[in-house]
Structure formats: C-alpha cells, structure tokens
Scaffold this motif. Structure first.
Motif, PDB file in Angstrom:
ATOM      1  N   HIS A 501       0.841  -1.204   0.000  1.00 22.57           N
ATOM      2  CA  HIS A 501       0.000   0.000   0.000  1.00 22.57           C
ATOM      3  C   HIS A 501       0.872   1.248   0.000  1.00 22.57           C
ATOM      4  O   HIS A 501       0.627   2.211  -0.747  1.00 22.57           O
ATOM      5  CB  HIS A 501      -0.907  -0.024   1.232  1.00 22.57           C
ATOM      6  CG  HIS A 501      -2.159   0.768   1.060  1.00 22.57           C
ATOM      7  ND1 HIS A 501      -2.151   2.123   0.814  1.00 22.57           N
ATOM      8  CD2 HIS A 501      -3.476   0.397   1.082  1.00 22.57           C
ATOM      9  CE1 HIS A 501      -3.393   2.565   0.702  1.00 22.57           C
ATOM     10  NE2 HIS A 501      -4.221   1.532   0.852  1.00 22.57           N
ATOM     11  N   ASP A 505       1.011   3.902  -3.000  1.00 21.61           N
ATOM     12  CA  ASP A 505       0.700   5.301  -2.672  1.00 21.61           C
ATOM     13  C   ASP A 505       1.821   6.220  -3.123  1.00 21.61           C
ATOM     14  O   ASP A 505       1.582   7.304  -3.689  1.00 21.61           O
ATOM     15  CB  ASP A 505       0.498   5.446  -1.155  1.00 21.61           C
ATOM     16  CG  ASP A 505      -0.918   5.117  -0.730  1.00 21.61           C
ATOM     17  OD1 ASP A 505      -1.795   5.035  -1.612  1.00 21.61           O
ATOM     18  OD2 ASP A 505      -1.149   4.922   0.480  1.00 21.61           O
ATOM     19  N   LEU A 539      -1.721  -5.477  -3.803  1.00 20.84           N
ATOM     20  CA  LEU A 539      -0.742  -4.845  -2.918  1.00 20.84           C
ATOM     21  C   LEU A 539       0.330  -5.834  -2.471  1.00 20.84           C
ATOM     22  O   LEU A 539       1.514  -5.503  -2.406  1.00 20.84           O
ATOM     23  CB  LEU A 539      -1.454  -4.254  -1.700  1.00 20.84           C
ATOM     24  CG  LEU A 539      -2.507  -3.169  -2.007  1.00 20.84           C
ATOM     25  CD1 LEU A 539      -3.197  -2.715  -0.731  1.00 20.84           C
ATOM     26  CD2 LEU A 539      -1.872  -1.988  -2.730  1.00 20.84           C
TER      27      LEU A 539
END
Length: 719
Positions: A501, A505, A539
């Motif tokens: 994640h 991001d 992920l």
C-alpha cells in the motif's frame, strides 16, 4: 461343561505327536505336574473342538506350540497350563469358574490377563483401548508370566503368519515391530526380541529383508577366514591366561542392519564393517581378567569401552563391551559376560525362572522389570486418564520418542531432539506462538534448549512475542514447524499488503494522483484484467516484487479517460520502514544495514524488498534498474535487532578471543558467529557477527572493543 470334558476324556486315546513332543520338552517337570499338563491339553482340545486356524490345522496346535516355546524357557507348570488354555476364555464356552475349579485361581488369572491383552488394538487411541492396556499392565505387575505367555503367543503367530492375507500380515507385523518387540527388549528377552523383529521385518518389507539377508550371507562368506583367525587368536590368548571360556561369533540381523542404515544414514558396507564376538566366562572376576587379555592382544579404541556389569541396563542386561582395532582393517566388537549374564541377556525375565509366590529373589532382569511395573502401578493410581497412562508406559518402550510433563502432570510425546519450543506448540498453538522462554525442571532455559524424557517443562509467554523465521531452525516436530510457517505466511501477507500500500501510494503520489481519488470502476477493471481477486492481492504482489509499483500506478492512471490529465507528477517521497516488516523485508548480507544508515531498497521478484546501505558496492549495479530501485529511509521509531559484522585486528595471544567476546557481551550485544580470517605470529584478524539495535549501539560496541589493550583496530565489515 465338566460332563462333556469327562466324556471326552473317556474317549481319549493316544495323544497326538505334538502333545508327546511337548511332554518331552517338559521333562524337567515332576510326573504329577506332567499329568496336570496332559489334563490341560484334554480340556483345551475339548474346548477348541471343531475350531481351525487359517492354515487348516486344528486350533489346539497353536496353544500347544505356545506352551512349547515357554517350555524351552524352562517355565513352571502354571505358565505351561495357562499357555495351553490362553484362548479358552475368549474363544470357547469355558468359564473362569470352571477353569478355577480344574486348575486353580492362578491359572485363571494368567489366562484372563492374556485375554485382555488380545483385545487391545494399539493403533487405536480410544479410551477403551487405553483402559485395556492399563489393566494388562496391572496384570503384568501382579504376575510377569502374563506377558511371557503373550509374547510366546505372538511369536508363534509370527512364525505361522504366511497363512494370513496380505493386509492382515502387514498389520500384525507392524504391531509386532512397534509394540511386542520393544516390550520383549524392555524385559531383557533379546532372543524373543530378535526373532520378533526379524519375522516382522520379513512380513512388512519382504523385498528389503531378502536383499539384506542375501548380502549378509555374501559378506560372511567372504570374511570366514578373517573371523576364524581372530577367533583363534582370542582362543589362544584366553587359554594362555587360564580363563575358562566360550567364544561365539556375533552376526547382525537384517532388521538391525536396516534400522542402522535408516537411523544413522549409513551404507550397508559401513554397518557391516565390523567383526563381532561374545566371550562367556565363569565369574565376574574372569570377565575383567578376559578384558585385560583381549586388550593386550588387540589395541582398544579410545572411548569405546562400556561397563554394563557395574551399571546394568534398565532391562537387567549385564556385560562388558569393548571395541578393538585388529589387523584386518575393521573394528572388532567384543562382549564379555558370565554364563548367568548370557542367560539373562538371552531370556531376560524368563531366565532361571523360579516362581514362588513372587517371593523368590529372581534374576536382575526380573527385579528390574518388577521395579518398572511397580512404578507403573504407582503412576496409574495418580493418573486419572488411561491415555496419559499409556503415554507414560511408552517412555520406556519407544526410544525414538521423548515424553515430557507439564507442571500439572500432563504427558506429551515429542520426537527425539525436540526443544522447549516444540513442547510449547505441543501444549497449544497459541502458547507456542507467544513463547519467550521455558523452565525445565524449574530452571530457566531458552526456547531452543533440547529436552530429554522425564523432564517437567513450563512455558513462559508474553502477549507481544511472535514467531520468527529463526524459530524454524529450533524445532523438529511437524506440528511446530507447520504452525510457525502458517504464522509467518500470514504475517508476510499482512506485512506485504501494508508495505505494498505504501509503495503504490508513493508511486501514485509521484504521478500527482492517489488511490483514494481513483474511480472505483478503474480499479475494478484493472483487477479483473489482471485476474486478481481483490486489492489486497495486488498490494501483496507489489511488495513481493511480482509487480512494479510505478508500472501499476501508470496503468491505473490510464484506466479511465481524462483521469490522468488532471494530475501533475512530482518527486516521490522515500518509503519509511520501522523494521517490523520482516515478513517482506530482508537486509542484504553484503552490507548489513542497521538503523541510522542511509539505505535504499531493491525489489527482487518473489522475495520482496532487499534493503542495502547506500555505500554498498552493489548499489551501482542496482541503479541500472530504476523501476526496481526504491528510495527508502528509516522511520523515527525503529524496533528489532540487526546483524552486522566487525573486523577486529588483535594481538595473536592466548585468551584474546575471550576478552573480545566479553567486551561485545558487556555492550549488550549478542554474538552470532566468530571466525578467524587471517593469522600470523604477531596478529590475528577476527570476524565477529553480532546483533545491534542501530548505529549508536554499534558505536558503543566498537568503542568497548577498541579499549582492549590486545585490540589493534576495529572496522565495520564491509568498510
């Protein structure tokens, strides 16, 4: 029933040949007792009338054969009668009262004890089977003859196993190897044990038995001359010393060779590369005299002498064992014992049998067996569960397992060489997963401490403790290994999702976008096109290096028209790590980064991110793959210990290693490994692998080592 027996008696003529043969073998009994044996045959024949064995023979031939085996041991008349009638209570209408009226309460108790053992299925862990086993052991404790009859019964069944169908043969053979042969060994009855093992091995693995037996015959044929010369040398030396003796050559059985090959990972040639002899003399003093004589003849091998006369084995076995080096290139194993010791080694509790209401002195095997059984009786009075009782008994029967106690007295069986951590998982998976240390017999011990049978183990837990990959090196049991791997796999997946994640991001942020504002239909289409079930799978794939975060971010940006145009790319921020991401992060062995170092990450397919120091010599190569080169840094709060190597140049003097190790330990650092890299007359270079919490801790360790007068220099390796 009594009238029927009398009718049969009246019609009875000359007894069959197998009964006459039994009576010949019982010639050591008085005439009155032989008459009782004849009467037992008549009662048994009548009771089993019409019953046949699988081979088609009259059933009575089996109990007569069992009685014959016991006759060869010189057993008393009650044992012989009970053997002849051992199946009557279970398989015929004959009642205990009728048996008692005819032959006495003792014979009935013996038959009853054997009957209960026959009903036991050892593979069945049900409470009923365990309770039956408990009752049989108690019958043994009252009268050892119960197990002698059962062992003779099993031995004859194994000798006649060929008439059984294949499945039954294998089941009975396995039970014999797992239960009856170990019981015979525990009671010192090596003759029974050896034949039960050989017959069981032959029935369970006929091809393996045939091959090994053939090779044994070949080897013995080739060695006949050498063995003759060794025996002649021993004979001459012992005669010259005036020692009355008997020499017997010892030959390994196929089963013992097979178990050694499997258990010790040896080849057939390695197992057979030995000459074995047994020397039987008249007295204990002559045993030691003979030992000196053979040591003068051949040189003894250091550390290979055992005195089982002074300290007998648990089953009463006594002998001197020594290994000599002869002139034929192979060791010579010698066992020296008296004739009485030889009889006990061969027959165990059945040697020199004289049963006088249990008051006779008995031989050493009988005394030790009674002590063992007496202990079992005491144990069973304190053990409510029959299952725990049977586990307690197995401690002495199965040397390949160890048996341990919880503080509350629960018994756990574990494979040999198990550790405290294995024990923790045997108690409960949650106990194992949160274990931090153990108390073994009330003394503090680490989780990796090996355990031995009979110890009481208490596990100390902490809610914050969790398994690590190193734990897999500390356990041997399947349950512990499976539980640790399952936890690590789950931890890795959770860590991978969290780290993936952050990576995605970062990649999205570098493009001026974010997952939060990404249209749901764009993400759904991407997952469907890439055959991913959920965002978590994507992920995890990114963290494990199976997908590159930058490429995924660009693909997501282009999944919906006009979405990418509203964002502007900028420099990506570094990914911060805390060290808790051990499930998907590894630290390069080439440079050993620790908190405080400037670091980068390289995404390795299937392994996740490998963290390196910026000054690592391999970083230049990694920069050639920018899509896998990850800007990283340590977070503010970092936890855990990190491996680092120190190159220490010291004066080449005695005791230097201990001084350096003490300095490292004084700085609260664990030492994982030490090795000498270089050494000359004046100096030596040591390579210490230690654990530190960060650069400051590392500096403290190096400062403490550098203060030693014997230390010339300390460097972090690689420099």
């Amino acid at each position: 029933m009594k009238a029927a027996v009398e009718s049969h008696d009246a019609k009875a003529g000359k007894p069959p040949a197998y009964v006459v043969a039994l009576e010949d073998r019982l010639s050591y009994l008085p005439a009155a007792q032989l008459a009782l044996v004849r009467r037992a045959y008549e009662v048994g024949a009548r009771a089993h009338d019409g019953q046949t064995r699988k081979s088609g023979e009259p059933y009575i031939t089996h109990p007569i054969a069992v009685a014959g085996i016991l006759a060869d041991l010189g057993m008393d008349v009650e044992t012989i009668i009970a053997a002849i009638l051992h199946d009557t209570l279970e398989d015929t209408p004959l009642s205990p009262d009728e048996l008692t009226t005819e032959f006495g309460a003792t014979v009935t108790e013996l038959v009853d004890g054997v009957t209960k053992l026959d009903k036991l299925h050892f593979k069945n862990r049900q409470e009923a089977a365990a309770e039956s086993f408990r009752k049989m052991l108690l019958a043994m404790a009252r009268d050892l003859r119960v197990i002698l009859i059962k062992l003779a019964d099993r031995l004859h069944n194994m000798r006649t196993l060929g008439s059984m169908e294949v499945g039954a043969r294998r089941r009975i053979a396995r039970e014999t190897l797992e239960i009856y042969a170990p019981i015979a060994q525990r009671l010192g009855m090596n003759r029974f044990k050896a034949e039960l093992q050989d017959l069981g091995f032959r029935a369970l693995y006929p091809d393996r038995h045939r091959v090994i037996a053939a090779r044994i015959r070949t080897v013995l044929g080739n060695r006949r001359e050498a063995m003759g010369k060794i025996e002649a040398s021993l004979e001459a030396r012992l005669t010259a010393e005036g020692i009355t003796h008997r020499i017997v050559s010892r030959i390994k059985s196929p089963y013992s060779i097979y178990t050694k090959m499997r258990g010790e990972q040896k080849s057939f040639a390695q197992v057979m590369d030995v000459y074995g002899f047994r020397v039987v003399v008249d007295s204990v003093m002559q045993c030691y005299h003979a030992l000196g004589a053979v040591h003068a003849l051949f040189k003894p091998l250091d550390g290979r002498f055992r005195d089982f006369i002074a300290i007998p084995k648990a089953n009463g076995y006594q002998s001197l064992h020594t290994v000599l080096f002869g002139s034929f290139g192979a060791p010579i194993e010698i066992q020296i014992r008296t004739a009485d010791m030889d009889a006990v080694a061969d027959r165990g509790v059945a040697a020199h049998w004289s049963y006088k209401d249990g008051s006779g002195p008995g031989n050493s095997a009988q005394n030790r067996a009674r002590e063992w059984l007496s202990g079992l009786v005491d144990d069973q009075t304190r053990t409510a569960s029959s299952l725990e009782f049977i586990e307690n008994v197995k401690i002495d029967l199965f040397p390949d397992e160890i048996y341990l106690f919880t503080p509350r007295g629960r018994i756990l069986s574990l494979p040999r060489n198990s550790t405290a951590l294995d024990f923790a998982y045997a108690v409960h998976t949650d106990v194992g997963s949160h274990a931090v240390a153990a108390r073994v017999d009330k003394k503090l011990a680490p989780l990796r401490a090996p355990l031995t049978s009979g110890q009481t183990v208490e596990i100390i837990t902490a809610p914050s403790a969790v398994p690590s990959t190193q734990w897999l090196e500390w356990v041997v049991s399947a349950k512990a290994r499976t539980a640790i791997r399952h936890f690590l796999k789950r931890l890795q997946h959770e860590d991978a999702i969290e780290l993936g994640h952050r990576m995605l991001d970062r990649a999205m942020d570098a493009l001026g976008a974010s997952l939060e504002v990404l249209p749901p239909d764009a993400l759904t289409r991407y997952l469907e096109e890439n055959k991913l079930r959920a965002l978590e799978d994507l992920l995890a794939d990114i963290a494990l290096g199976n997908r590159v975060a930058d490429q995924v971010a660009r693909a997501l940006m282009h999944m919906q028209e006009g979405f990418a145009a509203s964002f502007r790319p900028h420099a990506a921020e570094k990914i911060l790590i805390t060290g808790t991401e051990r499930g998907v992060l590894t630290f390069g062995n080439c440079c050993h980064p620790v908190p405080g170092d400037e670091i980068m990450g390289y995404l390795s397919t299937g392994k996740g991110i490998v963290v390196h120091r910026i000054e690592c010599p391999n970083v230049a190569e990694y920069r050639a793959f920018p899509e896998r080169f990850i800007e990283m840094a340590w977070d503010r709060d970092v936890s855990g210990d990190y491996r680092v190597e120190l190159r220490i140049i010291v004066a080449n003097k005695p005791g230097v290693l201990a001084q350096v190790a003490a300095a490292v330990a004084n700085a609260s650092s664990n030492i994982e490994n030490v090795e000498y890299k270089e050494r000359d007359l004046m100096t030596a270079t040591l390579l210490f692998t230690i654990e530190v919490s960060g650069r400051k801790h590392l500096a403290d360790v190096m400062r403490g080592v550098r203060r030693l007068a014997v230390v010339n220099a300390v460097y972090r390796h690689p420099i």
